[in-house]
Design an enzyme around this catalytic site. Structure first.
Site, PDB file in Angstrom:
ATOM      1  CG  HIS A 242      -1.804  -1.112   1.431  1.00 18.39           C
ATOM      2  ND1 HIS A 242      -2.892  -1.368   0.636  1.00 18.39           N
ATOM      3  CD2 HIS A 242      -1.797  -2.090   2.381  1.00 18.39           C
ATOM      4  CE1 HIS A 242      -3.523  -2.456   1.074  1.00 18.39           C
ATOM      5  NE2 HIS A 242      -2.887  -2.917   2.120  1.00 18.39           N
TER       6      HIS A 242
HETATM    7  O1  RIB Z   1      -5.044   0.095   4.610  1.00 23.21           O
HETATM    8  C1  RIB Z   1      -3.647   0.107   4.419  1.00 23.21           C
HETATM    9  C2  RIB Z   1      -3.003   1.169   5.254  1.00 23.21           C
HETATM   10  O2  RIB Z   1      -3.234   0.908   6.632  1.00 23.21           O
HETATM   11  C3  RIB Z   1      -1.466   1.205   5.094  1.00 23.21           C
HETATM   12  O3  RIB Z   1      -1.004   2.516   5.292  1.00 23.21           O
HETATM   13  C4  RIB Z   1      -0.985   0.317   6.213  1.00 23.21           C
HETATM   14  O4  RIB Z   1       0.324   0.670   6.675  1.00 23.21           O
HETATM   15  C5  RIB Z   1      -1.991   0.637   7.292  1.00 23.21           C
HETATM   16  O5  RIB Z   1      -1.551   1.808   7.954  1.00 23.21           O
END
Ligand code: RIB
Ligand code: CA
Length: 306
Positions: A242
């Site tokens: 992500h």
């Molecule tokens: O949903 C994904 C996000 O939530 C990313 O930033 C992961 O590190 C968590 O913080």
């Protein structure tokens, strides 16, 4: 080569860590500082992890400032089951080289006021609590941000907390509502695209074989993502990368396709608190809705292994 002067706001966190190691390895980024927020795990651990990552990279020139220990209004929660009790999947990192500085929001306000307006990006990898406080308490400083590039939300895709809510938005819905209503130049990278950026075991082997510090650590971090996931097992793909998508878009926007839209945020009491809905009455931001996942992974590996 363009230079991206940026501040990273983060809750490290395995994927945050890979994103930070990528930015530190890439020659296009000038990282002015790291501000931390509670999210994946508590603020003490996210702040310590930022310092550990900088120590591994030998970057004692980059200061760390601790931010919000919890959301603006709702009850906070973490996802330690994904990131491990240390927030970095148990991967070994050195101790921080320095104590964190003072309050993150005060530092953000001061820094954006001294930098020429429109020259520094804010790359947010966690809940938007710190940025929301900057918007509320220091609006003149917030208006000097060049771009906010934020990982969060889900637009057409399902959520990863509630049916439609994504973690960073669900962790502080009120903060997201403030940020998306402020009229800032925001680029949002939702689950709709981050779920298309996943590493394989051979990809991790390629990182590890380079012998480069950031690449070897990233391979171990991503493999921990495999070990801690209930979705995939040995030989399959990792959890989505992500947060690295934020840095990848900052360096090469051509990897993503953006769509303009206003967004409203669910502030209700259900598990879908933080869910985003396109809303033409809200300020227009830009949302990444497509990504060239293969090229994105190639750029990530190229910088980490260089
Ligand atoms: O949903 C994904 C996000 O939530 C990313 O930033 C992961 O590190 C968590 O913080
Ligand atoms: Ca994160």
């Amino acid at each position: 080569m363009t230079t991206i002067r940026a501040i990273i706001d983060t809750d490290p966190g395995i994927d945050d860590a890979v994103a930070i190691l990528f930015a530190l390895a890439s020659p296009v980024f000038v990282i002015l500082g790291i501000t931390t927020v509670a999210g994946n795990i508590g603020i003490t651990t996210t702040t310590r992890n930022a310092g550990r990552l900088l120590a591994l990279a030998g970057r004692q020139d980059v200061p760390v400032f601790a931010g919000a220990a919890g959301p603006l209004a709702c009850k906070g929660f973490d996802v330690a089951e994904i990131h491990g009790s240390d927030g970095l999947g148990g991967v070994a990192f050195p101790a921080p080289l320095a104590e964190p500085g003072g309050d993150a929001v005060a530092w953000l306000a001061a820094r954006f006021m001294v930098e020429p307006a429109g020259t520094v990006d804010l790359l947010t990898l966690g809940p938007l609590t710190n940025l929301a406080r900057l918007v509320t308490d220091h609006p003149a400083a917030a208006r000097r941000i060049r771009r906010v590039i934020a990982m969060g939300g889900a637009v057409l895709d399902k959520g990863n907390i509630g049916p439609r809510s994504e973690f960073n938005m669900a962790a502080d819905p009120e903060a997201a509502d403030i940020v998306f209503g402020a009229g800032l130049p925001v680029i949002l990278i939702p689950l709709d695209v981050t779920r298309k950026v996943r590493a394989s075991q051979p990809y991790c082997d390629r990182l590890q074989a380079s012998g480069k510090t950031g690449a070897v650590a990233s391979a171990a971090l991503i493999r921990a993502y495999f070990q801690n996931t209930t979705v995939s097992g040995p030989g399959s793909e990792s959890r989505p990368l992500h947060d690295p998508c934020v840095m990848l878009l900052a360096e090469d926007p051509s990897l993503f396709t953006l769509e303009p839209m206003g967004l409203s945020v669910d502030l209700g009491p259900t598990r879908d608190a933080g869910a985003l809905t396109p809303d033409a009455t809200r300020p227009v931001i830009h949302v990444a809705m497509e990504v060239d996942g293969a090229r994105a992974l190639d750029l990530l590996a190229a910088r980490l292994t260089a």
